[in-house]
Write a protein that holds these residues in place. Structure first.
Motif, PDB file in Angstrom:
ATOM      1  N   ASP A  12      37.689  51.333  63.116  1.00 16.79           N
ATOM      2  CA  ASP A  12      36.677  51.634  62.114  1.00 16.79           C
ATOM      3  C   ASP A  12      35.387  51.974  62.845  1.00 16.79           C
ATOM      4  N   GLU A  13      34.512  52.709  62.165  1.00 11.32           N
ATOM      5  CA  GLU A  13      33.285  53.198  62.782  1.00 11.32           C
ATOM      6  C   GLU A  13      32.077  52.825  61.929  1.00 11.32           C
ATOM      7  N   THR A  14      30.980  52.467  62.594  1.00 11.13           N
ATOM      8  CA  THR A  14      29.730  52.200  61.891  1.00 11.13           C
ATOM      9  C   THR A  14      29.018  53.519  61.629  1.00 11.13           C
ATOM     10  N   ALA A  15      27.976  53.470  60.826  1.00 11.61           N
ATOM     11  CA  ALA A  15      27.220  54.677  60.504  1.00 11.61           C
ATOM     12  C   ALA A  15      26.579  55.287  61.749  1.00 11.61           C
ATOM     13  N   ASN A  16      26.227  54.452  62.737  1.00 12.31           N
ATOM     14  CA  ASN A  16      25.599  54.982  63.948  1.00 12.31           C
ATOM     15  C   ASN A  16      26.611  55.351  65.036  1.00 12.31           C
ATOM     16  N   GLY A  17      27.921  55.306  64.716  1.00  9.07           N
ATOM     17  CA  GLY A  17      28.923  55.803  65.647  1.00  9.07           C
ATOM     18  C   GLY A  17      29.627  54.783  66.510  1.00  9.07           C
ATOM     19  N   LYS A  18      29.292  53.521  66.399  1.00 12.48           N
ATOM     20  CA  LYS A  18      29.965  52.483  67.186  1.00 12.48           C
ATOM     21  C   LYS A  18      31.359  52.260  66.600  1.00 12.48           C
ATOM     22  N   ILE A  19      32.374  52.249  67.470  1.00 13.77           N
ATOM     23  CA  ILE A  19      33.764  52.129  67.036  1.00 13.77           C
ATOM     24  C   ILE A  19      34.291  50.747  67.414  1.00 13.77           C
ATOM     25  N   TYR A  20      35.000  50.119  66.466  1.00 13.94           N
ATOM     26  CA  TYR A  20      35.572  48.784  66.669  1.00 13.94           C
ATOM     27  C   TYR A  20      37.053  48.802  66.354  1.00 13.94           C
ATOM     28  N   HIS A  21      37.833  48.114  67.178  1.00  9.92           N
ATOM     29  CA  HIS A  21      39.258  47.953  66.920  1.00  9.92           C
ATOM     30  C   HIS A  21      39.418  46.973  65.764  1.00  9.92           C
ATOM     31  N   ILE A  22      40.192  47.350  64.784  1.00 11.81           N
ATOM     32  CA  ILE A  22      40.313  46.555  63.562  1.00 11.81           C
ATOM     33  C   ILE A  22      40.895  45.170  63.837  1.00 11.81           C
ATOM     34  N   GLU A  23      41.947  45.091  64.631  1.00 12.33           N
ATOM     35  CA  GLU A  23      42.630  43.816  64.835  1.00 12.33           C
ATOM     36  C   GLU A  23      42.019  42.950  65.933  1.00 12.33           C
ATOM     37  N   HIS A  24      41.333  43.565  66.906  1.00 12.52           N
ATOM     38  CA  HIS A  24      40.858  42.804  68.059  1.00 12.52           C
ATOM     39  C   HIS A  24      39.346  42.603  68.110  1.00 12.52           C
ATOM     40  N   SER A  25      38.601  43.299  67.268  1.00 12.94           N
ATOM     41  CA  SER A  25      37.146  43.212  67.372  1.00 12.94           C
ATOM     42  C   SER A  25      36.454  42.825  66.078  1.00 12.94           C
ATOM     43  N   LEU A  26      37.117  42.973  64.956  1.00 14.06           N
ATOM     44  CA  LEU A  26      36.486  42.719  63.662  1.00 14.06           C
ATOM     45  C   LEU A  26      37.018  41.435  63.041  1.00 14.06           C
ATOM     46  N   TYR A  27      36.103  40.656  62.483  1.00 13.70           N
ATOM     47  CA  TYR A  27      36.462  39.382  61.869  1.00 13.70           C
ATOM     48  C   TYR A  27      35.836  39.312  60.479  1.00 13.70           C
ATOM     49  N   GLN A  28      36.537  38.681  59.551  1.00 11.35           N
ATOM     50  CA  GLN A  28      36.064  38.626  58.177  1.00 11.35           C
ATOM     51  C   GLN A  28      34.875  37.691  57.998  1.00 11.35           C
ATOM     52  N   THR A  29      34.804  36.650  58.823  1.00  8.35           N
ATOM     53  CA  THR A  29      33.718  35.678  58.689  1.00  8.35           C
ATOM     54  C   THR A  29      33.085  35.399  60.047  1.00  8.35           C
TER      55      THR A  29
END
Length: 90
Positions: free
Chosen positions: A33-50
Motif C-alpha cells: 500500500d502507498e501513502t499520499a506522499n509516495g511511501k510504500i509499505y508491505h501489507i503483511e510485514h510493515s502495517l499493523y491495525q493498532t
C-alpha cells in the motif's frame, strides 16, 4: 489487513522503532500500500491495525535480533577458544 477501503489508517514502526500512524491512500500492487506522499509499505510485514500490535511486532523483532547476536557471540567465543588452544600448544 484485509478488505481495505482507501484512505485508511494503520500503524508502522519507524527505523527508530517508534510506532507511527500513517494514512494509506491507495493500493500499490498485491502486497503493498502507498501513502499520499509516495511511501510504500508491505501489507503483511510493515502495517499493523493498532499501536499495540506495532509495539508487539517491534518487541518480536528485537528478540529475534538478540537471538541472532547470541548465536554470533557463541561462534566468536568458539573461535577465541580455538585460538587460545592453538596458542597454548605452540
Amino acid at each position: 489487513m484485509s478488505e481495505r477501503t482507501y484512505p485508511y489508517k494503520a500503524w508502522v514502526l519507524m527505523p527508530s522503532f517508534k510506532p507511527a500512524e500513517v494514512e494509506l491512500a491507495r493500493n500499490y500492487g498485491v502486497y503493498y500500500d502507498e501513502t499520499a506522499n509516495g511511501k510504500i509499505y508491505h501489507i503483511e510485514h510493515s502495517l499493523y491495525q493498532t499501536k499495540a500490535a506495532a509495539i508487539a511486532a517491534g518487541r518480536k523483532k528485537i528478540e529475534e535480533q538478540q537471538a541472532d547476536i547470541a548465536k554470533r557471540l557463541e561462534r566468536v567465543n568458539k573461535r577465541i577458544a580455538a585460538l587460545d588452544k592453538a596458542e597454548r600448544t605452540a
